[in-house]
Design a protein around this motif. Structure first.
Motif, mmCIF file in Angstrom:
data_model
loop_
_atom_site.group_PDB
_atom_site.id
_atom_site.type_symbol
_atom_site.label_atom_id
_atom_site.label_comp_id
_atom_site.label_asym_id
_atom_site.label_seq_id
_atom_site.Cartn_x
_atom_site.Cartn_y
_atom_site.Cartn_z
ATOM 1 N N GLU A 291 -6.198 -8.927 -6.337
ATOM 2 C CA GLU A 291 -5.071 -8.067 -6.747
ATOM 3 C C GLU A 291 -3.815 -8.395 -5.938
ATOM 4 O O GLU A 291 -2.715 -8.496 -6.488
ATOM 5 C CB GLU A 291 -5.432 -6.588 -6.573
ATOM 6 C CG GLU A 291 -6.560 -6.096 -7.464
ATOM 7 C CD GLU A 291 -7.920 -6.264 -6.791
ATOM 8 O OE1 GLU A 291 -8.004 -7.047 -5.817
ATOM 9 O OE2 GLU A 291 -8.886 -5.627 -7.238
ATOM 10 N N ILE B 65 -5.350 -0.695 -0.929
ATOM 11 C CA ILE B 65 -6.273 -1.826 -0.784
ATOM 12 C C ILE B 65 -6.493 -2.117 0.694
ATOM 13 O O ILE B 65 -5.532 -2.234 1.462
ATOM 14 C CB ILE B 65 -5.720 -3.071 -1.493
ATOM 15 C CG1 ILE B 65 -5.570 -2.791 -2.991
ATOM 16 C CG2 ILE B 65 -6.602 -4.293 -1.243
ATOM 17 C CD1 ILE B 65 -4.888 -3.897 -3.753
ATOM 18 N N ASN C 253 0.823 -1.221 0.000
ATOM 19 C CA ASN C 253 0.000 0.000 0.000
ATOM 20 C C ASN C 253 0.857 1.272 0.000
ATOM 21 O O ASN C 253 0.372 2.328 -0.441
ATOM 22 C CB ASN C 253 -0.928 0.005 1.211
ATOM 23 C CG ASN C 253 -2.151 -0.883 0.994
ATOM 24 O OD1 ASN C 253 -2.632 -1.017 -0.136
ATOM 25 N ND2 ASN C 253 -2.651 -1.497 2.051
ATOM 26 N N THR D 35 -6.726 -10.244 -1.290
ATOM 27 C CA THR D 35 -7.642 -10.002 -2.397
ATOM 28 C C THR D 35 -7.012 -10.562 -3.666
ATOM 29 O O THR D 35 -5.843 -10.959 -3.683
ATOM 30 C CB THR D 35 -7.907 -8.500 -2.558
ATOM 31 O OG1 THR D 35 -6.677 -7.855 -2.893
ATOM 32 C CG2 THR D 35 -8.472 -7.896 -1.280
ATOM 33 N N ILE E 230 -3.517 -1.791 -11.818
ATOM 34 C CA ILE E 230 -2.886 -1.540 -10.505
ATOM 35 C C ILE E 230 -1.543 -0.834 -10.684
ATOM 36 O O ILE E 230 -1.190 0.078 -9.918
ATOM 37 C CB ILE E 230 -2.739 -2.864 -9.750
ATOM 38 C CG1 ILE E 230 -4.136 -3.378 -9.382
ATOM 39 C CG2 ILE E 230 -1.881 -2.697 -8.504
ATOM 40 C CD1 ILE E 230 -4.144 -4.750 -8.759
ATOM 41 N N HIS F 27 -5.942 4.966 -3.424
ATOM 42 C CA HIS F 27 -5.885 3.725 -4.185
ATOM 43 C C HIS F 27 -5.328 2.563 -3.375
ATOM 44 O O HIS F 27 -4.985 1.519 -3.971
ATOM 45 C CB HIS F 27 -5.039 3.920 -5.455
ATOM 46 C CG HIS F 27 -5.651 4.858 -6.446
ATOM 47 N ND1 HIS F 27 -6.898 4.648 -7.033
ATOM 48 C CD2 HIS F 27 -5.211 6.058 -6.963
ATOM 49 C CE1 HIS F 27 -7.183 5.638 -7.842
ATOM 50 N NE2 HIS F 27 -6.173 6.524 -7.820
#
Length: 529
Positions: free
Chosen positions: A474, A463, A454, A472, A509, A461
């Motif tokens: 991603e 997660i 992160n 997740t 991403i 943006h």
């Protein structure tokens, strides 16, 4: 005891106390300072002369003018021969005007004496011959005999033929005898006679006693010390001769006497001893002083020695220059050698720095490789263990599922078998178990993965994980990339997505990150346990 042994004992024991002047012996260094200081004492004497001269030109009384002219003569005597001769003639003119026979005789002796110092023997002889012995004042009788003695001594020194030298020497002896007859205490004539007769002990004792009685800085110290040096020269005592020549030279220079012998004689001795530089300086000063005072005899004497000494001095300078040049060449070679050494040391230092940097780089690489190997080893060990356990579990589940189907087959429940075979519940459950195992294992290996992941994104943006130890889709994609599975097709198979979907995830991403160009490189730098 022999006579020579008695003399040595006198000089070593009895003469020691008498041989030291009241103000001590000067050294060559003291004399050097006086030789270099050319104007101090001469300037002081010239100031005194100017004072007397001023009073002389203002005086009107003949007696006072004669007295002041006599003072100027004495002040110029042994300082400037031409000026001393001039004021001796002025004295004579004033004396003749006054008609004083004693004054006339004294003035003529002054004139004759200065003519002798100037090397004008014929003129001096004519002047002194014009003086009648009967008209000489008793106070000038010693002076009268001394001038005649000096005249014949100088004429003897200038004579070429041996017969002439013998004749002048005999005449000089006559006047020496006259001086001793009327003035038996004359130390110079007495000591000279003792020197000629070889009575060194008596002569030295006489001169040293007289030297001891002199006041410090007395003008008489110079000639007495020179006479003492003559005795030591005849005895061959070079150091004692030098000591008294130094004393005599210092006295002459401090008294501003320009007509002297001691400094020249000392220069010759120093030349013989190899002290060329100092001897040359002393001889040059002697020539300058003799020229300044117009002492022709002293100028000739110095000029006879100076060329020889100047040549030796020049050779000495050339030798020093040669040694200096050799030393300079040696220094240049040494500097070149040092420059080469410094250049080599600098190159070596640069090489060492490069080697050090290379070693540091290799060490860092080795450390990084070590960490990567440890990380890979840890990942492999952990995943192999998990995989083995999952395989065992999966085998147990398959065996259990087989037994269930077998029981239904034995019981003839074909509809149940078909229904179970069409159902995907079992497969889905296994995939969920697989993903759960993957997530837990990965986060066990990379506990800070979600936080570091992160940090690569702006806050909007990032997660947010809803369940602990749950990734997740991603995060799973980039977790697989972190484990080294970078191929999109393999990632699609493991996650049960199409290749286009995985590619879309990766692109979307990456573009949201703070540094899209280096995003996956930054993912690979996320550290494990």
């Amino acid at each position: 005891m022999t006579k020579s042994l008695l003399l040595i004992l006198f000089l070593v024991w009895g003469g020691t106390a008498l041989s030291t002047p009241p103000h001590g012996f000067p050294t060559l260094n003291d004399l050097d300072a006086l030789v270099e200081d050319k104007h101090r004492f001469a300037g002081a004497r010239q100031s005194a002369i100017d004072s007397i001269r001023c009073r002389f030109y203002k005086a009107e009384d003949p007696e006072e003018r004669y007295r002041l002219a006599d003072g100027l003569y004495e002040a110029y005597s042994f300082f400037r021969i031409d000026s001393a001769l001039r004021f001796a003639q002025v004295k004579l003119c004033i004396a003749e005007q006054m008609g004083r026979a004693s004054y006339i005789g004294n003035s003529k002796l002054n004139v004759a004496h200065q003519l002798l110092l100037g090397g004008m023997y014929k003129e001096a002889s004519d002047v002194v011959s014009s003086i009648r012995r009967s008209s000489v004042d008793p106070s000038d009788l010693h002076y009268y005999y001394s001038v005649y003695n000096t005249l014949f001594e100088m004429m003897k020194g200038a004579a070429i033929l041996e017969e002439q030298q013998q004749e002048y020497q005999e005449k000089a002896f006559v006047y020496k005898d006259s001086i001793l007859l009327h003035f038996p205490d004359n130390i110079y004539i007495c000591s000279e006679r003792m020197l000629q007769e070889g009575r060194y002990e008596q002569g030295l004792q006489l001169l040293l006693k007289e030297l001891e009685s002199c006041e410090p800085r007395s003008r008489a110290i110079g000639p007495i010390a020179y006479s003492v040096s003559n005795f030591y020269r005849h005895l061959g005592w070079r150091e004692q001769e030098k000591k008294y020549l130094i004393l005599s030279a210092v006295s002459d220079l401090e008294s501003a006497v320009m007509e002297y012998i001691s400094l020249r004689r000392l220069a010759v001795i120093l030349y013989e001893e190899g002290d060329i530089g100092r001897a040359h300086r002393y001889l040059v000063r002697s020539l300058e002083d003799a020229t300044f005072s117009n002492a022709r005899l002293r100028t000739v004497e110095v000029s006879q020695v100076l060329p020889i000494l100047s040549e030796a001095y020049q050779q000495s300078i050339e030798q020093k220059m040669h040694r200096l040049a050799l030393a300079l060449y040696g220094i240049c070679l040494l500097v070149i050698f040092l420059c080469i050494v410094l250049f080599c040391l600098r190159r070596q230092r640069r090489r060492l720095i490069r080697v050090k940097n290379e070693l540091s780089r290799i060490n860092r690489q080795q450390e990084q490789t070590g960490r990567e190997l440890a990380e890979t080893s840890n990942i492999k060990n952990l995943y192999i263990t998990k995989l083995m356990m999952e395989c065992v579990s999966y085998c147990d589940k398959l065996d259990q599922y087989r037994r269930i189907l077998n029981r239904k087959a034995l019981s003839g429940d074909m509809k149940g078998i078909v229904r179970d075979l069409k159902s995907t519940e079992v497969i889905d459950e296994e995939w969920r178990a697989f993903y759960s195992m993957f997530d837990r294992t990965f986060l066990q290996l990379f506990p800070t993965f979600i936080v570091q992941f992160n940090e690569l994104f702006p806050p909007e943006h990032r997660i947010v994980v809803k369940e602990e130890f749950r990734l997740t889709t991603e995060l799973r994609i980039f977790a697989l990339i972190r484990l080294g599975i970078n191929d999109t097709e393999r990632i699609a198979i493991l996650l049960r997505y199409s290749k286009s979907t995985i590619y879309a995830y990766r692109s979307r991403i990456r573009l949201r990150s703070l540094c899209p160009d280096r995003f996956e490189e930054q993912i690979m730098s996320i550290s494990s346990i």
